[in-house]
Design an enzyme around this catalytic site. Structure first.
Site, PDB file in Angstrom:
ATOM      1  N   CYS A  34     -16.159   3.726 -26.500  1.00 43.15           N
ATOM      2  CA  CYS A  34     -17.499   4.294 -26.571  1.00 43.15           C
ATOM      3  C   CYS A  34     -18.018   4.518 -25.157  1.00 43.15           C
ATOM      4  O   CYS A  34     -18.854   3.753 -24.647  1.00 43.15           O
ATOM      5  CB  CYS A  34     -18.413   3.359 -27.332  1.00 43.15           C
ATOM      6  SG  CYS A  34     -17.923   3.300 -29.037  1.00 43.15           S
ATOM      7  N   PRO A  91       4.984  -4.773  -1.011  1.00 45.19           N
ATOM      8  CA  PRO A  91       4.817  -3.641  -1.927  1.00 45.19           C
ATOM      9  C   PRO A  91       4.636  -4.123  -3.369  1.00 45.19           C
ATOM     10  O   PRO A  91       5.346  -5.019  -3.816  1.00 45.19           O
ATOM     11  CB  PRO A  91       6.151  -2.890  -1.792  1.00 45.19           C
ATOM     12  CG  PRO A  91       7.141  -3.945  -1.422  1.00 45.19           C
ATOM     13  CD  PRO A  91       6.385  -4.964  -0.611  1.00 45.19           C
ATOM     14  N   GLY A 113       0.782  -1.233   0.000  1.00 44.39           N
ATOM     15  CA  GLY A 113       0.000   0.000   0.000  1.00 44.39           C
ATOM     16  C   GLY A 113       0.810   1.276   0.000  1.00 44.39           C
ATOM     17  O   GLY A 113       0.235   2.365   0.072  1.00 44.39           O
ATOM     18  N   TYR A 145     -11.081   5.277 -10.166  1.00 45.69           N
ATOM     19  CA  TYR A 145     -10.726   5.884  -8.872  1.00 45.69           C
ATOM     20  C   TYR A 145     -10.560   7.391  -8.959  1.00 45.69           C
ATOM     21  O   TYR A 145     -10.063   7.998  -8.013  1.00 45.69           O
ATOM     22  CB  TYR A 145      -9.384   5.333  -8.367  1.00 45.69           C
ATOM     23  CG  TYR A 145      -9.229   3.841  -8.392  1.00 45.69           C
ATOM     24  CD1 TYR A 145     -10.033   3.017  -7.611  1.00 45.69           C
ATOM     25  CD2 TYR A 145      -8.242   3.249  -9.187  1.00 45.69           C
ATOM     26  CE1 TYR A 145      -9.856   1.638  -7.630  1.00 45.69           C
ATOM     27  CE2 TYR A 145      -8.064   1.882  -9.194  1.00 45.69           C
ATOM     28  CZ  TYR A 145      -8.877   1.080  -8.421  1.00 45.69           C
ATOM     29  OH  TYR A 145      -8.699  -0.278  -8.433  1.00 45.69           O
ATOM     30  N   ARG A 179      -7.777   3.203 -14.198  1.00 51.30           N
ATOM     31  CA  ARG A 179      -7.664   3.823 -12.874  1.00 51.30           C
ATOM     32  C   ARG A 179      -8.274   5.224 -12.822  1.00 51.30           C
ATOM     33  O   ARG A 179      -8.832   5.623 -11.805  1.00 51.30           O
ATOM     34  CB  ARG A 179      -6.205   3.845 -12.406  1.00 51.30           C
ATOM     35  CG  ARG A 179      -5.601   2.443 -12.261  1.00 51.30           C
ATOM     36  CD  ARG A 179      -4.280   2.441 -11.513  1.00 51.30           C
ATOM     37  NE  ARG A 179      -4.452   2.785 -10.119  1.00 51.30           N
ATOM     38  CZ  ARG A 179      -4.236   3.957  -9.593  1.00 51.30           C
ATOM     39  NH1 ARG A 179      -3.776   4.938 -10.358  1.00 51.30           N
ATOM     40  NH2 ARG A 179      -4.461   4.186  -8.330  1.00 51.30           N
ATOM     41  N   TYR A 234      -1.085  -1.762 -11.817  1.00 47.35           N
ATOM     42  CA  TYR A 234      -2.552  -1.771 -11.947  1.00 47.35           C
ATOM     43  C   TYR A 234      -3.049  -1.159 -13.253  1.00 47.35           C
ATOM     44  O   TYR A 234      -4.158  -0.633 -13.302  1.00 47.35           O
ATOM     45  CB  TYR A 234      -3.209  -1.101 -10.734  1.00 47.35           C
ATOM     46  CG  TYR A 234      -2.787  -1.736  -9.430  1.00 47.35           C
ATOM     47  CD1 TYR A 234      -3.196  -3.025  -9.107  1.00 47.35           C
ATOM     48  CD2 TYR A 234      -1.947  -1.077  -8.539  1.00 47.35           C
ATOM     49  CE1 TYR A 234      -2.787  -3.634  -7.934  1.00 47.35           C
ATOM     50  CE2 TYR A 234      -1.533  -1.679  -7.362  1.00 47.35           C
ATOM     51  CZ  TYR A 234      -1.962  -2.956  -7.064  1.00 47.35           C
ATOM     52  OH  TYR A 234      -1.549  -3.564  -5.895  1.00 47.35           O
TER      53      TYR A 234
HETATM   54  N1  LLP Z   1      -0.881  -7.054  -0.112  1.00 49.78           N
HETATM   55  C1  LLP Z   1      -2.215  -7.212  -0.116  1.00 49.78           C
HETATM   56  C2  LLP Z   1      -2.808  -8.184   0.794  1.00 49.78           C
HETATM   57  C3  LLP Z   1      -3.006  -6.452  -0.964  1.00 49.78           C
HETATM   58  O1  LLP Z   1      -4.322  -6.613  -0.950  1.00 49.78           O
HETATM   59  C4  LLP Z   1      -2.401  -5.514  -1.837  1.00 49.78           C
HETATM   60  C5  LLP Z   1      -3.203  -4.717  -2.751  1.00 49.78           C
HETATM   61  C6  LLP Z   1      -1.009  -5.406  -1.817  1.00 49.78           C
HETATM   62  C7  LLP Z   1      -0.272  -6.172  -0.931  1.00 49.78           C
HETATM   63  C8  LLP Z   1      -0.249  -4.472  -2.730  1.00 49.78           C
HETATM   64  O2  LLP Z   1      -0.591  -3.152  -2.560  1.00 49.78           O
HETATM   65  P1  LLP Z   1       0.292  -1.998  -3.280  1.00 49.78           P
HETATM   66  O3  LLP Z   1       1.631  -1.963  -2.572  1.00 49.78           O
HETATM   67  O4  LLP Z   1       0.467  -2.381  -4.699  1.00 49.78           O
HETATM   68  O5  LLP Z   1      -0.516  -0.768  -3.123  1.00 49.78           O
HETATM   69  N2  LLP Z   1      -6.344  -1.580  -8.100  1.00 49.78           N
HETATM   70  C9  LLP Z   1      -6.000  -0.604  -7.079  1.00 49.78           C
HETATM   71  C10 LLP Z   1      -5.142  -1.188  -6.017  1.00 49.78           C
HETATM   72  C11 LLP Z   1      -5.739  -2.406  -5.359  1.00 49.78           C
HETATM   73  C12 LLP Z   1      -4.814  -2.977  -4.350  1.00 49.78           C
HETATM   74  C13 LLP Z   1      -5.334  -4.230  -3.786  1.00 49.78           C
HETATM   75  N3  LLP Z   1      -4.464  -4.853  -2.874  1.00 49.78           N
HETATM   76  C14 LLP Z   1      -5.331   0.587  -7.759  1.00 49.78           C
HETATM   77  O6  LLP Z   1      -5.171   0.587  -8.966  1.00 49.78           O
HETATM   78  O7  LLP Z   1      -4.979   1.552  -7.085  1.00 49.78           O
END
Ligand code: LLP
Length: 465
Positions: free
Chosen positions: A393, A323, A280, A366, A362, A423
């Site tokens: 479209c 990450p 995250g 979002y 995205r 993503y």
């Molecule tokens: N670990 C778990 C359990 C997760 O659910 C996620 C993301 C991550 C790690 C990795 O998170 P990151 O470091 O990539 O933020 N589609 C959305 C993001 C959804 C994330 C879901 N889980 C977007 O495009 O912002």
């Protein structure tokens, strides 16, 4: 090379939604290193064409077509290594494959010493087929199928992250029937939800992931897992959100996870050896974002967990993080060709490119913010307020909502949207039967397709009539 940081004062403020975009860069030819992959430069000797990995974007467009995701391999490896080094040997970094996964990426991760988080049979198959050792894979998901669980246990994955009471029993049963004892973590929801600069520390158990700490549910899940022979409970998992800059959400999460570890010790006499704080961590999509360095993040998280454990008189467990975006996000840009340009008097100019919401959902999904630059040449024309839209479209088919581009932009110019490594390809669709773009890795003057462009034959092969 001309890369520098950013913007002058607001312009066209009458049409810009407040707080959305601070104005054009003093020079639209400048490429802010915060949002572009590390090897991106503008070649002022060659009419200002942008190069990445030693290759200019015009050559890339000729060779591979547009739209295309262009991924800087050196940048990817350096970011992966920076996370690995920052956390050291007493912690584990699991790259979250959902951000972007391909066999080349799996190999790079393996070589750089990272582990991998997968959350579907497809991601698991990709990881295994590229030679990631199964014991370095964590398997996630809130509704893993029996087939997926069986395959993961048979392959010998290092951990399965349990997400519900049913799954505790399901995984235990499958492991036992295979004559195995599966290492597992339990994913809990700690009542914290964090996004971007804010976190909220109440009531966010209201979601599909994890088992709530509140009301003793997580403690009950631990009780059940500890009783089952098919499971070896190694730790507790928490993931609090996406695109986070503020560490205070992690602080609250760590406090609550360690509180549970203490309760487990007191009730069962067991000190669980691991704690996973999820992913995250935020990246810069525009020059206004200021992400923290992996080293700072590692230091902060380690300090928080150590402090909480000292206070609870627990041995500090092995920490892991997951990450995704923070590693792959900044390493790629999407290269598009401009097709049509439509100035709307007193409003803005709509710039249509040859991709759109099928390669980057995205913005529509979002309200995400991106930046964009003309990359096939330099231009000193007056900035124009533009909206970069796709070819679908759907009027919400917007790639970059508010951005300044040179006023002499013309059909055939190449533009690029940075920070699309995470993503975008992984959430790409075939809407309107538009073909998903390739991912082209660049390094040392060479380009290599690591995920090829979809073809009409691919589409028709799935359509069995
Ligand atoms: N670990 C778990 C359990 C997760 O659910 C996620 C993301 C991550 C790690 C990795 O998170 P990151 O470091 O990539 O933020 N589609 C959305 C993001 C959804 C994330 C879901 N889980 C977007 O495009 O912002």
């Amino acid at each position: 090379m001309s890369r520098s940081a950013h913007p002058a004062g607001p312009r066209h403020a009458d049409v810009l939604p407040e707080g959305h975009y601070s104005g054009p860069a003093a020079d639209l030819n400048e490429l802010d290193p915060k949002v572009w992959a590390q090897t991106v430069t503008r070649d002022d000797d060659a009419n200002g064409v942008v190069t990445v990995g030693g290759i200019d974007v015009k050559t890339l467009a000729e060779r591979h077509g547009t739209p295309a995701y262009v991924l800087d391999e050196d940048d990817f490896r350096q970011r992966a290594r920076a996370w690995r080094t920052a956390f050291g040997h007493d912690a584990d970094v699991f790259y979250a494959g959902k951000a972007f996964l391909s066999r080349a990426v799996v190999r790079w991760l393996h070589e750089e010493g990272l582990n991998l988080d997968v959350c579907s049979g497809g991601e698991l198959a990709t990881a295994l087929s590229a030679g990631m050792p199964a014991d370095r894979i964590a398997f996630h998901g809130n509704n893993k199928s029996v087939g997926e669980i069986t395959r993961a246990i048979e392959a010998g994955v290092g951990r399965i992250v349990l997400d519900s009471f049913q799954e505790i029993v399901r995984v235990a049963h499958i492991a036992q029937s295979l004559g195995k004892r599966q290492r597992v973590q339990i994913r809990i929801t700690v009542g914290v939800e964090a996004h971007t600069h804010e976190f909220i520390a109440t009531a966010h158990e209201d979601q599909k992931f994890g088992i709530p700490l509140a009301g003793g549910q997580a403690a009950e899940a631990v009780r059940r897992a500890l009783q089952l022979d098919g499971l070896e409970l190694i730790g507790i998992h928490s993931h609090i959100g996406s695109q986070i800059f503020d560490m205070s959400g992690f602080e609250v999460a760590a406090h609550r996870v360690v509180g549970l570890l203490k309760d487990i010790r007191d009730e069962h006499g067991v000190e669980l050896p691991e704690i996973d704080l999820g992913g995250g961590l935020g990246i810069a999509y525009t020059s206004d974002d200021d992400p923290r360095e992996p080293h700072d993040i590692a230091k902060a998280l380690t300090e928080i967990v150590t402090r909480e454990c000292d206070a609870a008189r627990l041995r500090t467990p092995r920490i892991s993080v997951e990450p995704g975006r923070a590693i792959v996000g900044p390493t790629a840009f999407t290269l598009y060709e401009v097709g049509t340009i439509k100035p709307l008097d007193g409003l803005r100019t709509y710039v249509s490119v040859d991709g759109g919401m099928s390669d980057n959902i995205r913005t529509a999904l979002y309200d995400a913010e991106y930046s964009v630059a003309l990359v096939s040449r330099r231009s000193d024309a007056e900035p124009m307020l533009a909206r970069v839209v796709g070819k679908h479209c759907e009027s919400g088919d917007i790639v970059v909502k508010d951005a300044f581009l040179p006023g002499d932009l013309a059909p055939g110019d190449l533009v690029a949207v940075p920070a699309t490594g995470a993503y975008c390809r992984s959430m790409a669709s075939n809407y309107n039967h538009v073909l998903r773009p390739p991912v082209v890795a660049v390094k040392d003057g060479e380009s290599r397709v690591i995920v090829r462009r979809e073809t009409e034959e691919d589409l028709l092969r799935l359509d069995v009539g």
